[in-house]
Design a protein around this motif. Structure first.
Motif, mmCIF file in Angstrom:
data_model
loop_
_atom_site.group_PDB
_atom_site.id
_atom_site.type_symbol
_atom_site.label_atom_id
_atom_site.label_comp_id
_atom_site.label_asym_id
_atom_site.label_seq_id
_atom_site.Cartn_x
_atom_site.Cartn_y
_atom_site.Cartn_z
ATOM 1 N N VAL A 169 31.589 -21.477 92.276
ATOM 2 C CA VAL A 169 30.919 -20.472 91.447
ATOM 3 C C VAL A 169 31.449 -20.598 90.014
ATOM 4 O O VAL A 169 32.649 -20.693 89.780
ATOM 5 C CB VAL A 169 31.190 -19.062 92.000
ATOM 6 N N GLN A 170 30.541 -20.613 89.063
ATOM 7 C CA GLN A 170 30.917 -20.812 87.665
ATOM 8 C C GLN A 170 31.452 -19.540 87.017
ATOM 9 O O GLN A 170 30.794 -18.508 86.998
ATOM 10 C CB GLN A 170 29.703 -21.296 86.857
ATOM 11 N N PHE A 171 32.665 -19.610 86.522
ATOM 12 C CA PHE A 171 33.286 -18.584 85.701
ATOM 13 C C PHE A 171 33.866 -19.282 84.494
ATOM 14 O O PHE A 171 34.266 -20.441 84.570
ATOM 15 C CB PHE A 171 34.416 -17.864 86.455
ATOM 16 N N GLN A 172 33.903 -18.585 83.387
ATOM 17 C CA GLN A 172 34.535 -19.139 82.202
ATOM 18 C C GLN A 172 36.037 -18.888 82.305
ATOM 19 O O GLN A 172 36.461 -17.745 82.430
ATOM 20 C CB GLN A 172 33.983 -18.484 80.934
ATOM 21 N N HIS A 173 36.823 -19.939 82.288
ATOM 22 C CA HIS A 173 38.277 -19.823 82.343
ATOM 23 C C HIS A 173 38.851 -20.298 81.013
ATOM 24 O O HIS A 173 38.518 -21.381 80.541
ATOM 25 C CB HIS A 173 38.852 -20.671 83.485
ATOM 26 N N TYR A 174 39.719 -19.484 80.438
ATOM 27 C CA TYR A 174 40.340 -19.814 79.163
ATOM 28 C C TYR A 174 41.849 -19.919 79.345
ATOM 29 O O TYR A 174 42.427 -19.267 80.208
ATOM 30 C CB TYR A 174 40.018 -18.756 78.107
ATOM 31 N N ILE A 175 42.464 -20.743 78.508
ATOM 32 C CA ILE A 175 43.916 -20.888 78.510
ATOM 33 C C ILE A 175 44.404 -20.854 77.062
ATOM 34 O O ILE A 175 43.632 -21.057 76.126
ATOM 35 C CB ILE A 175 44.368 -22.212 79.180
ATOM 36 N N TRP A 176 45.713 -20.579 76.900
ATOM 37 C CA TRP A 176 46.327 -20.645 75.572
ATOM 38 C C TRP A 176 46.890 -22.047 75.386
ATOM 39 O O TRP A 176 47.667 -22.515 76.194
ATOM 40 C CB TRP A 176 47.469 -19.627 75.446
ATOM 41 N N ARG A 177 46.489 -22.715 74.310
ATOM 42 C CA ARG A 177 46.988 -24.056 74.002
ATOM 43 C C ARG A 177 47.753 -23.987 72.683
ATOM 44 O O ARG A 177 47.232 -23.497 71.676
ATOM 45 C CB ARG A 177 45.835 -25.041 73.891
ATOM 46 N N GLU A 178 48.991 -24.490 72.695
ATOM 47 C CA GLU A 178 49.816 -24.466 71.485
ATOM 48 C C GLU A 178 49.236 -25.411 70.442
ATOM 49 O O GLU A 178 48.872 -26.547 70.746
ATOM 50 C CB GLU A 178 51.257 -24.854 71.800
ATOM 51 N N LEU A 179 49.174 -24.936 69.199
ATOM 52 C CA LEU A 179 48.683 -25.767 68.098
ATOM 53 C C LEU A 179 49.818 -26.654 67.592
ATOM 54 O O LEU A 179 50.953 -26.180 67.434
ATOM 55 C CB LEU A 179 48.152 -24.904 66.967
ATOM 56 N N PRO A 180 49.543 -27.920 67.294
ATOM 57 C CA PRO A 180 50.596 -28.811 66.807
ATOM 58 C C PRO A 180 51.024 -28.525 65.373
ATOM 59 O O PRO A 180 52.115 -28.913 64.962
ATOM 60 C CB PRO A 180 49.971 -30.200 66.924
ATOM 61 N N SER A 181 50.170 -27.854 64.581
ATOM 62 C CA SER A 181 50.521 -27.546 63.189
ATOM 63 C C SER A 181 49.700 -26.350 62.724
ATOM 64 O O SER A 181 48.753 -25.931 63.386
ATOM 65 C CB SER A 181 50.255 -28.750 62.280
ATOM 66 N N LEU A 182 50.067 -25.844 61.552
ATOM 67 C CA LEU A 182 49.303 -24.741 60.959
ATOM 68 C C LEU A 182 48.054 -25.242 60.254
ATOM 69 O O LEU A 182 47.193 -24.457 59.866
ATOM 70 C CB LEU A 182 50.174 -23.959 59.979
#
Length: 127
Positions: A32-45
């Motif tokens: 079943v399709q659900f939108q899953h989100y995660i936090w990804r660290e940014l390599p720079s500003l």
């Protein structure tokens, strides 16, 4: 999301980590399709100036300002927990002791704001 880091709880800020919410890998076709989100660290500003306080932040493109310098500008808006003062109806005091600018290259904290003792207003009003 911006995370303030310190070597030990209660010690001054030593670094920051910045994250962006991104769509996670989609599940298999038979799930079943659900939108899953995660936090990804940014390599720079990536050329941005971030102004952060407790529950409050602003982000700007550094090159859009004459002296815009990439980094995270932060304000100490932790409340001093003084139960006696609060029971007597006094206003909460903000520490105002851990404020400055963090840059990632080289990684360092610059205490570039005037030293201020406890205050009855939060320094995030500067934003």
């Amino acid at each position: 999301m911006v995370v303030r880091c310190s070597p030990h709880p209660g010690e001054p800020t030593s670094a920051f980590k910045v994250f962006r919410m991104v769509l996670a890998e989609p599940p298999a076709a038979d799930v079943v399709q659900f939108q899953h989100y995660i936090w990804r660290e940014l390599p720079s500003l990536d050329g941005r100036m971030l102004f952060v306080g407790h529950g409050c932040s602003r982000s700007y493109e550094a090159d859009q300002y004459p002296v815009g310098i990439e980094g995270i500008y932060f304000f100490d808006d932790r409340v001093i927990q003084d139960p006696v003062m609060l029971q007597q109806g006094g206003a909460p005091l903000y520490r105002c002791s851990d404020s400055g600018k963090w840059t990632e290259a080289p990684p360092q904290v610059d205490r570039c704001f005037p030293v201020q003792g406890p205050s009855n207003y939060s320094p995030q009003e500067i934003i």
